[in-house]
Scaffold this motif. Structure first.
Motif, PDB file in Angstrom:
ATOM      1  N   PRO A 252     -23.168-102.475  31.087  1.00  0.00           N
ATOM      2  CA  PRO A 252     -23.590-103.453  30.182  1.00  0.00           C
ATOM      3  C   PRO A 252     -23.422-104.759  30.590  1.00  0.00           C
ATOM      4  O   PRO A 252     -22.169-105.219  30.001  1.00  0.00           O
ATOM      5  CB  PRO A 252     -24.058-103.063  29.064  1.00  0.00           C
ATOM      6  CG  PRO A 252     -23.854-101.929  29.383  1.00  0.00           C
ATOM      7  CD  PRO A 252     -22.615-101.609  30.158  1.00  0.00           C
ATOM      8  N   GLY A 253     -23.651-106.102  31.173  1.00  0.00           N
ATOM      9  CA  GLY A 253     -22.784-107.526  30.616  1.00  0.00           C
ATOM     10  C   GLY A 253     -22.470-107.745  31.739  1.00  0.00           C
ATOM     11  O   GLY A 253     -21.817-109.110  31.434  1.00  0.00           O
ATOM     12  N   VAL A 254     -22.113-107.405  32.853  1.00  0.00           N
ATOM     13  CA  VAL A 254     -22.386-107.490  34.239  1.00  0.00           C
ATOM     14  C   VAL A 254     -22.781-107.662  35.636  1.00  0.00           C
ATOM     15  O   VAL A 254     -23.938-106.925  35.460  1.00  0.00           O
ATOM     16  CB  VAL A 254     -20.632-106.285  34.787  1.00  0.00           C
ATOM     17  CG1 VAL A 254     -19.967-107.081  35.880  1.00  0.00           C
ATOM     18  CG2 VAL A 254     -19.065-106.171  33.449  1.00  0.00           C
ATOM     19  N   THR A 255     -23.078-108.629  35.998  1.00  0.00           N
ATOM     20  CA  THR A 255     -24.139-108.900  37.784  1.00  0.00           C
ATOM     21  C   THR A 255     -22.525-109.555  38.407  1.00  0.00           C
ATOM     22  O   THR A 255     -21.518-110.220  38.416  1.00  0.00           O
ATOM     23  CB  THR A 255     -24.824-109.800  36.774  1.00  0.00           C
ATOM     24  OG1 THR A 255     -23.989-111.009  36.712  1.00  0.00           O
ATOM     25  CG2 THR A 255     -25.674-109.094  35.935  1.00  0.00           C
ATOM     26  N   ASP A 269     -18.244-112.042  30.546  1.00  0.00           N
ATOM     27  CA  ASP A 269     -17.157-112.708  29.633  1.00  0.00           C
ATOM     28  C   ASP A 269     -16.064-111.344  29.865  1.00  0.00           C
ATOM     29  O   ASP A 269     -16.071-110.874  30.783  1.00  0.00           O
ATOM     30  CB  ASP A 269     -17.601-112.366  28.096  1.00  0.00           C
ATOM     31  CG  ASP A 269     -18.320-111.150  27.617  1.00  0.00           C
ATOM     32  OD1 ASP A 269     -17.558-110.266  28.440  1.00  0.00           O
ATOM     33  OD2 ASP A 269     -18.713-110.526  27.245  1.00  0.00           O
ATOM     34  N   SER A 270     -15.465-112.213  29.115  1.00  0.00           N
ATOM     35  CA  SER A 270     -13.394-111.114  30.241  1.00  0.00           C
ATOM     36  C   SER A 270     -13.647-110.209  28.567  1.00  0.00           C
ATOM     37  O   SER A 270     -13.655-109.251  29.849  1.00  0.00           O
ATOM     38  CB  SER A 270     -12.808-112.192  28.409  1.00  0.00           C
ATOM     39  OG  SER A 270     -12.255-113.475  29.115  1.00  0.00           O
ATOM     40  N   ASP A 271     -14.299-109.499  28.062  1.00  0.00           N
ATOM     41  CA  ASP A 271     -13.993-108.021  27.477  1.00  0.00           C
ATOM     42  C   ASP A 271     -15.206-107.427  28.582  1.00  0.00           C
ATOM     43  O   ASP A 271     -14.440-106.948  28.985  1.00  0.00           O
ATOM     44  CB  ASP A 271     -15.000-108.195  25.364  1.00  0.00           C
ATOM     45  CG  ASP A 271     -14.095-108.897  24.987  1.00  0.00           C
ATOM     46  OD1 ASP A 271     -13.255-108.460  25.294  1.00  0.00           O
ATOM     47  OD2 ASP A 271     -14.493-109.383  23.903  1.00  0.00           O
ATOM     48  N   ALA A 272     -16.377-107.941  28.515  1.00  0.00           N
ATOM     49  CA  ALA A 272     -16.845-106.989  29.605  1.00  0.00           C
ATOM     50  C   ALA A 272     -16.313-106.516  31.140  1.00  0.00           C
ATOM     51  O   ALA A 272     -16.403-105.835  31.680  1.00  0.00           O
ATOM     52  CB  ALA A 272     -18.740-107.652  30.181  1.00  0.00           C
ATOM     53  N   MET A 273     -15.602-107.746  31.334  1.00  0.00           N
ATOM     54  CA  MET A 273     -14.912-108.314  32.860  1.00  0.00           C
ATOM     55  C   MET A 273     -13.620-107.075  32.747  1.00  0.00           C
ATOM     56  O   MET A 273     -13.627-106.469  33.359  1.00  0.00           O
ATOM     57  CB  MET A 273     -14.390-109.119  33.154  1.00  0.00           C
ATOM     58  CG  MET A 273     -13.880-109.481  34.381  1.00  0.00           C
ATOM     59  SD  MET A 273     -15.152-108.997  35.933  1.00  0.00           S
ATOM     60  CE  MET A 273     -14.292-108.793  37.712  1.00  0.00           C
ATOM     61  N   ASP A 274     -13.164-106.300  31.330  1.00  0.00           N
ATOM     62  CA  ASP A 274     -12.239-105.603  31.353  1.00  0.00           C
ATOM     63  C   ASP A 274     -12.617-104.448  31.667  1.00  0.00           C
ATOM     64  O   ASP A 274     -12.078-103.527  32.472  1.00  0.00           O
ATOM     65  CB  ASP A 274     -11.605-106.145  30.068  1.00  0.00           C
ATOM     66  CG  ASP A 274     -10.935-107.468  30.694  1.00  0.00           C
ATOM     67  OD1 ASP A 274     -10.386-108.110  30.810  1.00  0.00           O
ATOM     68  OD2 ASP A 274     -10.144-107.445  28.927  1.00  0.00           O
ATOM     69  N   GLY A 275     -13.413-104.151  31.052  1.00  0.00           N
ATOM     70  CA  GLY A 275     -13.778-102.890  31.065  1.00  0.00           C
ATOM     71  C   GLY A 275     -14.736-102.272  32.436  1.00  0.00           C
ATOM     72  O   GLY A 275     -14.522-101.204  32.945  1.00  0.00           O
ATOM     73  N   TYR A 276     -15.467-103.248  33.314  1.00  0.00           N
ATOM     74  CA  TYR A 276     -16.052-103.318  34.418  1.00  0.00           C
ATOM     75  C   TYR A 276     -14.715-102.879  35.719  1.00  0.00           C
ATOM     76  O   TYR A 276     -14.559-101.914  36.588  1.00  0.00           O
ATOM     77  CB  TYR A 276     -16.627-104.382  35.068  1.00  0.00           C
ATOM     78  CG  TYR A 276     -16.930-104.915  36.370  1.00  0.00           C
ATOM     79  CD1 TYR A 276     -17.747-103.234  37.293  1.00  0.00           C
ATOM     80  CD2 TYR A 276     -16.469-105.688  37.252  1.00  0.00           C
ATOM     81  CE1 TYR A 276     -18.219-103.609  37.777  1.00  0.00           C
ATOM     82  CE2 TYR A 276     -16.871-105.142  38.673  1.00  0.00           C
ATOM     83  CZ  TYR A 276     -17.499-104.733  39.241  1.00  0.00           C
ATOM     84  OH  TYR A 276     -17.880-103.698  40.391  1.00  0.00           O
TER      85      TYR A 276
END
Length: 318
Positions: A252-255, A269-276
């Motif tokens: 979630p939060g990544v497109t 955002d940075s946190d979502a990108m790290d998880g992705y």
């Protein structure tokens, strides 16, 4: 205003206004700096930054406005203002045929009696103690900038104004000057930094004021500005773009959209990108390259300062 609150501010400038003929250069500009703060003054060319700096330094008489330092009003031309606000616009200038030490001694005598120990202390602070007896004409750009800071600090001001201090410096010079500015702010005056280098501003400043066509379009903390800017955009190259797109469903939060040259454009955002990025490994996808297209601060800065397209079209057609 509560007197103790006013006194805790290194600078409070309100409703500054200045016209040059028919051109309104500064229109109702306000600035507030806390003690010990490094505050960025931003805006494109022609936004009014230099005029604001010159007003604060007493080099230009404003048409209107009030400037207070430490809770006390500083009228234009006041000796009090010359001692409490110091700095330089564009680049500092010195007598090239005199030594660094002698240049500071002359400035010191102009501002009032100062001991030679004060000159030596400032040259040591800016890293020029070993060049004290060298003539300024042989100084590099970085050395002149550091000597300019020493000169501005002679009067022990409450506010230090610096304009594009790292312009023309190599990376090592930029690093050294950044360290010096942070040291000065931690132990001495607050600093108003005018710069076109957004990375420099993010590195040094806690708060910023952004000007556009002579008016303030934003004034506040960098954190608040970043929050308004939203998610970042990244360019991603992987070993398997189809699988990388499928992986978005669990983050979630990544497109993700397909970009040029077999790249992916990822908004997160940075946190979502790290998880992705970590999650791509579970899909058997290797990350070959990951680049930030634009920082949130940069994105919102351009939104704040760029003219609407219809205005640019009107200007071109007239």
């Amino acid at each position: 205003m509560n007197r103790s609150v006013a006194a805790s501010r290194a600078l409070s400038a309100s409703r500054l206004r200045k016209s040059f003929g028919d051109r309104l250069a500064v229109d109702d500009v306000g600035l507030t700096l806390r003690r010990g703060e490094v505050h960025g003054l931003l805006g494109p060319n022609g936004a009014g930054k230099t005029t604001v700096l010159r007003i604060l330094l007493g080099l230009v008489r404003p048409d209107a406005g009030v400037i207070e330092v430490g809770g006390a009003q500083v009228p234009y031309g006041s000796p009090r203002g010359r001692h409490r606000i110091a700095g330089f616009v564009d680049a500092p200038a010195f007598y090239p045929y005199l030594t660094a030490s002698r240049n500071l001694e002359l400035l010191s005598a102009w501002d009032g009696p100062r001991s030679s120990a004060r000159v030596e202390e400032l040259l040591a602070l800016v890293g020029l103690a070993d060049r004290a007896q060298s003539k300024v004409r042989g100084f590099s750009t970085g050395m002149r900038q550091r000597l300019g800071l020493a000169a501005a600090l002679i009067s022990e001001p409450d506010l230090l104004v610096v304009d594009e201090p790292t312009s023309g410096l190599d990376p090592a010079g930029v690093r050294d000057l950044h360290t010096l500015l942070l040291t000065v702010a931690a132990t001495g005056p607050s600093i108003l930094l005018s710069s076109h280098d957004l990375d420099e501003v993010e590195r040094l400043c806690s708060d910023v004021t952004v000007l556009r066509t002579g008016r303030v379009v934003y004034s506040g903390s960098l954190d608040d500005l970043r929050a308004q800017a939203g998610a970042r955009v990244w360019t991603l190259q992987t070993s398997d773009n189809d699988r990388a797109v499928l992986a978005v469903s669990t983050h979630p939060g990544v497109t993700v959209t397909v970009g040029a040259l077999s790249t992916l454009k990822v908004t997160a955002d940075s946190d979502a990108m790290d998880g992705y990025v970590r999650g791509l490994a579970a899909y058997g996808v290797a990350v070959r390259e990951l680049l930030r297209d634009q920082l949130p601060f940069e994105s919102l800065y351009f939104q704040l300062t760029e003219e609407p397209a219809h205005q640019r079209t009107e200007q071109v057609s007239t």
